[in-house]
Design an enzyme around this catalytic site. Structure first.
Site, PDB file in Angstrom:
ATOM      1  N   CYS A  61      -7.672   1.448   7.566  1.00 31.47           N
ATOM      2  CA  CYS A  61      -7.719   2.564   6.620  1.00 31.47           C
ATOM      3  C   CYS A  61      -9.052   3.317   6.649  1.00 31.47           C
ATOM      4  O   CYS A  61      -9.102   4.495   6.307  1.00 31.47           O
ATOM      5  CB  CYS A  61      -7.439   2.066   5.207  1.00 31.47           C
ATOM      6  N   HIS A  68      -9.032   8.190   0.935  1.00 31.95           N
ATOM      7  CA  HIS A  68      -7.950   7.614   1.728  1.00 31.95           C
ATOM      8  C   HIS A  68      -6.727   7.458   0.846  1.00 31.95           C
ATOM      9  O   HIS A  68      -6.814   6.990  -0.287  1.00 31.95           O
ATOM     10  CB  HIS A  68      -8.385   6.254   2.288  1.00 31.95           C
ATOM     11  N   ASN A  97       1.152   6.002   2.798  1.00 23.16           N
ATOM     12  CA  ASN A  97      -0.139   5.583   3.343  1.00 23.16           C
ATOM     13  C   ASN A  97      -0.047   5.622   4.865  1.00 23.16           C
ATOM     14  O   ASN A  97       0.655   4.805   5.468  1.00 23.16           O
ATOM     15  CB  ASN A  97      -0.466   4.168   2.845  1.00 23.16           C
TER      16      ASN A  97
END
Length: 335
Positions: free
Chosen positions: A114, A262, A292
């Protein structure tokens, strides 16, 4: 002396939209359950055979190159961030070099999940500042959908992730008041197994054992996430690393024009927004549409925010990420 700046941006997501209701046909879940916990309404999944991690990255890169108004031959280096490469090896960086028809430039693959795009941006920033390169292509691209447990057993993870790619051209900037002001990177490996995909891993099981056993109950094939633990750590580290970047540049929270976090979970982003007392127009979220997308989430969101006119010349833009590893980081940018 040089600074580095983002000269061009692009992103690509597959056309195939997968809604929460679609997932409810495959597992015991529903739209309300998913939205309450994640804020996600839909995500994109590739259609098998139409896209790969590399091909999505190439499509995003072509847009970024065009917008940067440079020739592809001007690219000196490639940095590719992903946790879902096409092959175990080689990494997708060299595949991008091949598919874009670039000169024999260097290609670096990084595995920071991430935080991957922020790490890639930080590396590119150092190369530009030292004068080693003039134009660097960085890509964050992920193809999650082929590796998720799309059953009720895996719903806690599989409803979260989507596929997509974002890219940026990082170039020299002679105006020392503009560009990437600083980047800040951290890791804490003691929590590595709290968000991880254990197999295939050469330190865990031989590939021959996996092939021989073919055990459908072996959950090590699928991502594991201790959701509450990750959430608690994320909100702390997001706060710390944003403050670290601001303090390094003698800036205040009130100086932030746009925060791009993020896109891990809308609830995390909302917590951070409230923590810093930022207005809705100071934070950009799109996890509702894409889920995501790990290393791709920040460049996708950054590109969309720029396309929509939410980022203008002179704005202070803050990027921040936290994820598996644990790794986290921030970038402070004067647009």
């Amino acid at each position: 002396m040089y600074r580095s700046k983002i000269k061009g941006l692009g992103f690509y997501v597959p056309d195939n939209v997968v809604t929460n209701d679609d997932l409810s046909q495959r597992m015991d879940t529903n739209d309300a359950w998913i939205q309450e916990r994640t804020g996600i309404q839909e995500r994109r999944h590739v259609i098998r055979g139409e896209d790969t991690t590399t091909s999505m990255g190439v499509k995003a890169a072509k847009i970024a190159i065009e917008r940067a108004q440079i020739s592809k031959d001007a690219i000196d280096f490639i940095i590719f961030a992903t946790l879902s490469p096409d092959y175990y090896f080689p990494g997708p960086g060299v595949l991008v070099q091949r598919d874009l028809g670039l000169k024999t430039v260097g290609a670096l693959d990084i595995r920071n999940q991430c935080s991957g795009f922020v790490y890639a941006l930080s590396i590119a920033d150092q190369y530009i500042k030292t004068g080693m390169y003039q134009n660097i292509l960085i890509i964050g691209s992920e193809l999650h959908s082929h590796g998720l447990d799309m059953t009720t057993r895996g719903r806690g993870v599989s409803v979260i992730f989507g596929d997509g790619a974002g890219a940026a051209i990082i170039s020299r900037e002679t105006d020392m008041q503009k560009g990437i002001l600083s980047t800040h990177l951290h890791s804490e490996g003691q929590h590595a197994e709290e968000l991880a995909l254990i197999a295939p891993g050469m330190g865990q099981r031989w590939v021959t054992d996996i092939i021989r056993d073919n055990d459908p109950n072996d959950e090590s094939y699928f991502p594991y996430m201790n959701g509450q633990f990750v959430f608690k750590n994320a909100v702390v580290r997001f706060t710390e690393v944003i403050n670290e970047g601001l303090e390094a540049n003698d800036l205040q929270v009130s100086d932030i024009n746009m925060l791009i976090p993020h896109q891990a979970n809308l609830r995390i982003a909302q917590f951070i927004q409230q923590k810093f007392r930022l207005q809705d127009d100071q934070v950009y979220n799109n996890i509702m549409k894409y889920g995501n997308t790990t290393a791709a989430s920040i460049p996708i969101a950054l590109t969309e925010a720029w396309e929509q006119g939410k980022i203008k010349e002179g704005d202070l833009v803050v990027l921040a990420a936290f994820g598996s590893g644990f790794t986290w980081g921030s970038a402070i940018i004067r647009w």
